[in-house]
Scaffold this motif. Structure first.
Motif, mmCIF file in Angstrom:
data_model
loop_
_atom_site.group_PDB
_atom_site.id
_atom_site.type_symbol
_atom_site.label_atom_id
_atom_site.label_comp_id
_atom_site.label_asym_id
_atom_site.label_seq_id
_atom_site.Cartn_x
_atom_site.Cartn_y
_atom_site.Cartn_z
ATOM 1 N N ALA A 100 2.381 13.623 13.515
ATOM 2 C CA ALA A 100 1.883 12.571 14.400
ATOM 3 C C ALA A 100 1.328 11.403 13.596
ATOM 4 O O ALA A 100 1.546 10.233 13.943
ATOM 5 N N LEU A 101 0.600 11.701 12.524
ATOM 6 C CA LEU A 101 0.051 10.641 11.675
ATOM 7 C C LEU A 101 1.167 9.848 11.000
ATOM 8 O O LEU A 101 1.138 8.607 10.981
ATOM 9 N N ALA A 102 2.158 10.561 10.455
ATOM 10 C CA ALA A 102 3.275 9.872 9.799
ATOM 11 C C ALA A 102 4.030 8.995 10.789
ATOM 12 O O ALA A 102 4.387 7.842 10.473
ATOM 13 N N ASN A 103 4.286 9.503 11.982
ATOM 14 C CA ASN A 103 4.998 8.716 12.987
ATOM 15 C C ASN A 103 4.203 7.479 13.397
ATOM 16 O O ASN A 103 4.778 6.408 13.642
ATOM 17 N N HIS A 104 2.890 7.622 13.480
ATOM 18 C CA HIS A 104 2.048 6.466 13.815
ATOM 19 C C HIS A 104 2.163 5.391 12.730
ATOM 20 O O HIS A 104 2.329 4.202 13.039
ATOM 21 N N ILE A 105 2.069 5.810 11.471
ATOM 22 C CA ILE A 105 2.160 4.848 10.371
ATOM 23 C C ILE A 105 3.535 4.195 10.339
ATOM 24 O O ILE A 105 3.667 2.979 10.137
ATOM 25 N N LEU A 106 4.578 4.982 10.589
ATOM 26 C CA LEU A 106 5.934 4.426 10.608
ATOM 27 C C LEU A 106 6.100 3.415 11.747
ATOM 28 O O LEU A 106 6.773 2.388 11.589
ATOM 29 N N SER A 107 5.495 3.692 12.879
ATOM 30 C CA SER A 107 5.649 2.795 14.027
ATOM 31 C C SER A 107 4.846 1.508 13.858
ATOM 32 O O SER A 107 5.258 0.442 14.312
ATOM 33 N N GLN A 108 3.690 1.626 13.190
ATOM 34 C CA GLN A 108 2.815 0.458 13.036
ATOM 35 C C GLN A 108 3.055 -0.287 11.727
ATOM 36 O O GLN A 108 2.825 -1.505 11.640
ATOM 37 N N GLY A 109 3.459 0.455 10.698
ATOM 38 C CA GLY A 109 3.668 -0.165 9.394
ATOM 39 C C GLY A 109 2.373 -0.529 8.690
ATOM 40 O O GLY A 109 2.397 -1.222 7.665
ATOM 41 N N ARG A 110 1.250 -0.052 9.212
ATOM 42 C CA ARG A 110 -0.052 -0.420 8.669
ATOM 43 C C ARG A 110 -1.025 0.753 8.755
ATOM 44 O O ARG A 110 -0.871 1.632 9.583
ATOM 45 N N VAL A 111 -2.024 0.678 7.899
ATOM 46 C CA VAL A 111 -3.229 1.499 8.039
ATOM 47 C C VAL A 111 -4.379 0.508 8.105
ATOM 48 O O VAL A 111 -4.684 -0.171 7.124
ATOM 49 N N GLY A 112 -4.954 0.382 9.279
ATOM 50 C CA GLY A 112 -5.933 -0.675 9.491
ATOM 51 C C GLY A 112 -5.249 -2.030 9.393
ATOM 52 O O GLY A 112 -4.225 -2.271 10.030
ATOM 53 N N SER A 167 -4.062 -3.187 6.478
ATOM 54 C CA SER A 167 -3.251 -3.178 5.257
ATOM 55 C C SER A 167 -1.824 -2.721 5.539
ATOM 56 O O SER A 167 -1.610 -1.675 6.155
ATOM 57 N N LYS A 168 -0.867 -3.485 5.073
ATOM 58 C CA LYS A 168 0.546 -3.159 5.264
ATOM 59 C C LYS A 168 0.960 -2.037 4.330
ATOM 60 O O LYS A 168 0.618 -2.028 3.144
ATOM 61 N N MET A 219 0.837 -1.199 0.000
ATOM 62 C CA MET A 219 0.000 0.000 0.000
ATOM 63 C C MET A 219 0.873 1.250 0.000
ATOM 64 O O MET A 219 1.815 1.366 0.769
ATOM 65 N N HIS A 220 0.528 2.200 -0.882
ATOM 66 C CA HIS A 220 1.209 3.489 -0.931
ATOM 67 C C HIS A 220 0.331 4.528 -0.256
ATOM 68 O O HIS A 220 -0.795 4.776 -0.685
ATOM 69 N N VAL A 221 0.838 5.146 0.806
ATOM 70 C CA VAL A 221 0.131 6.188 1.540
ATOM 71 C C VAL A 221 0.835 7.514 1.298
ATOM 72 O O VAL A 221 2.062 7.606 1.414
ATOM 73 N N LEU A 222 0.056 8.535 0.974
ATOM 74 C CA LEU A 222 0.595 9.877 0.750
ATOM 75 C C LEU A 222 -0.080 10.841 1.714
ATOM 76 O O LEU A 222 -1.296 10.790 1.904
ATOM 77 N N ALA A 271 -9.482 5.952 6.950
ATOM 78 C CA ALA A 271 -9.003 5.296 5.735
ATOM 79 C C ALA A 271 -9.332 3.807 5.729
ATOM 80 O O ALA A 271 -9.493 3.207 4.665
ATOM 81 N N ALA A 272 -9.425 3.217 6.922
ATOM 82 C CA ALA A 272 -9.592 1.764 7.023
ATOM 83 C C ALA A 272 -11.037 1.308 6.896
ATOM 84 O O ALA A 272 -11.300 0.166 6.497
ATOM 85 N N VAL A 273 -12.008 2.165 7.245
ATOM 86 C CA VAL A 273 -13.404 1.753 7.203
ATOM 87 C C VAL A 273 -13.804 1.399 5.766
ATOM 88 O O VAL A 273 -13.423 2.074 4.812
ATOM 89 N N GLU A 274 -14.531 0.327 5.610
ATOM 90 C CA GLU A 274 -14.894 -0.157 4.284
ATOM 91 C C GLU A 274 -15.880 0.786 3.599
ATOM 92 O O GLU A 274 -16.783 1.337 4.231
ATOM 93 N N GLU A 275 -15.704 0.952 2.292
ATOM 94 C CA GLU A 275 -16.563 1.861 1.533
ATOM 95 C C GLU A 275 -18.025 1.437 1.622
ATOM 96 O O GLU A 275 -18.927 2.283 1.616
ATOM 97 N N SER A 276 -18.278 0.149 1.736
ATOM 98 C CA SER A 276 -19.657 -0.342 1.794
ATOM 99 C C SER A 276 -20.399 0.161 3.027
ATOM 100 O O SER A 276 -21.640 0.170 3.058
ATOM 101 N N LYS A 277 -19.663 0.601 4.057
ATOM 102 C CA LYS A 277 -20.284 1.108 5.283
ATOM 103 C C LYS A 277 -20.640 2.582 5.187
ATOM 104 O O LYS A 277 -21.324 3.112 6.069
ATOM 105 N N LEU A 278 -20.186 3.234 4.136
ATOM 106 C CA LEU A 278 -20.473 4.665 3.948
ATOM 107 C C LEU A 278 -21.781 4.782 3.174
ATOM 108 O O LEU A 278 -21.795 5.098 1.988
ATOM 109 N N LYS A 279 -22.892 4.538 3.848
ATOM 110 C CA LYS A 279 -24.174 4.360 3.175
ATOM 111 C C LYS A 279 -24.819 5.663 2.728
ATOM 112 O O LYS A 279 -25.297 5.781 1.600
ATOM 113 N N THR A 280 -24.833 6.645 3.610
ATOM 114 C CA THR A 280 -25.598 7.850 3.298
ATOM 115 C C THR A 280 -24.758 9.110 3.165
ATOM 116 O O THR A 280 -25.244 10.120 2.671
ATOM 117 N N THR A 281 -23.521 9.072 3.606
ATOM 118 C CA THR A 281 -22.709 10.290 3.572
ATOM 119 C C THR A 281 -21.235 9.962 3.466
ATOM 120 O O THR A 281 -20.787 8.880 3.866
#
Length: 323
Positions: free
Chosen positions: A15-27, A29-30, A1-4, A238-248
């Motif tokens: 803070a977000l970049a450091n979190h991703i670097l420490s975890q290596g994942r978003v949800g 997904s590696k 996965m490429h995150v920008l 970013a991790a929540v599935e698109e199918s759950k975004l029903k009305t907004t």
């Protein structure tokens, strides 16, 4: 996965970049590549040879349309965090710069997502950092159906971006999610144009036993979340599935509503200071009108898909100064 990440050198971006670097994942997904965009960077990223992903810092001006297009087109994008903006006070002073960064750069991002989707069939996720500034003058209760009446150009720019992200998502060109961020605590002391900086300053100063003059009255009520809470919600966004975004595609994030007197009490409890003796009040009418008239908030759409607030004011105040 490429995150920008745009605005990656900012308070939330770092803070977000450091979190991703420490975890290596978003949800679940590696992350294999992390691209950080900003005008400049205070320090180089951690030695990427020690990480199981490629990290790049790209310095440039988001108002430079060609540079942004070229940078976005280098590698296919999976997740984009669009955090960069010209904030409230600065956008009021420099209207042209505010529009170029807050609206034009957002449109360039959306057009790049559209081009990628049409050429490769791979639709990127775009998480946009919107703001509660979209509400402007608020009624006695804010809900998902509250009309938007921004009082400043910054809030108006966010409304425009929300609408366009929703439209590009409707057309299948991007999987967009606009998250309306409240005040984020506690920002480091810096001249950023943030008119709400005093909400961070009061925690930092009083926790150290220093006196503080609050520019809002004790009964003035505001909304805020800790930086760790905001990062958690951005990752979830970013991790929540698109199918759950029903009305907004637009969510006002759950956050805490509290008075300044409540905050001072919480600082005293958490940091064991005589906070009520350290804080005096000298209300500024403009500041209080902008940040001290917040009503109760209900966020059922965000709650339903798993976004959360800090839980309690004491926990917010404690997490606000975590490194």
């Amino acid at each position: 996965m490429h995150v920008l990440i745009t605005g990656a050198n900012g308070f939330v971006g770092q803070a977000l970049a450091n979190h991703i670097l420490s975890q290596g994942r978003v949800g679940e997904s590696k992350v294999s590549r992390l691209t950080l965009l900003d005008r400049q960077f205070d320090e180089p990223v951690a030695d990427s040879s020690l990480l199981d992903l490629v990290v790049e810092q790209q310095s440039g001006d988001l108002a430079d349309d060609q540079w942004l297009k070229d940078t976005l087109g280098r590698f296919p994008m999976d997740v984009i965090y669009h955090l960069a903006s010209i904030p409230g006070g600065m956008a009021e002073k420099n209207d042209e710069l505010g529009r170029r960064v807050n609206i034009d750069a957002t449109m360039t991002l959306l057009e790049s997502c559209k081009a990628q989707t049409e050429s490769t069939g791979h639709k990127p996720v775009l998480v946009f950092a919107s703001s509660i500034a979209v509400f402007g003058t608020m009624p006695d209760l804010v809900t998902d159906d509250t009309p938007l009446k921004p009082q400043m150009s910054y809030g108006a720019h966010k409304v425009v971006s929300e609408v366009m992200i929703n439209d590009f998502s409707r057309r299948g060109w991007v999987d967009g999610r606009s998250l309306r961020l409240p005040g984020v605590l506690a920002r480091p002391p810096a001249e950023t144009g943030q008119l709400s900086a005093f909400l961070s300053d009061i925690i930092r100063e009083v926790s150290q036993g220093h006196t503080f003059v609050c520019p809002m009255s004790p009964q003035a009520k505001t909304w805020a979340s800790s930086l760790p809470n905001i990062v958690e919600n951005l990752i979830h966004g970013a991790a929540v599935e698109e199918s759950k975004l029903k009305t907004t595609r637009t969510f006002t994030l759950p956050t805490l509503c509290f008075s300044m007197a409540d905050m001072v009490d919480a600082i005293g409890v958490v940091y064991q200071q005589k906070a009520n003796e350290l804080v005096s009040y000298d209300p500024d009418s403009m500041i209080e009108n902008l940040f001290g008239r917040f009503p109760p908030l209900e966020t059922p759409a965000a709650d339903d898909v798993g976004f959360q607030h800090d839980g309690s004011l004491n926990q917010l105040v404690e997490r606000a100064l975590l490194k």
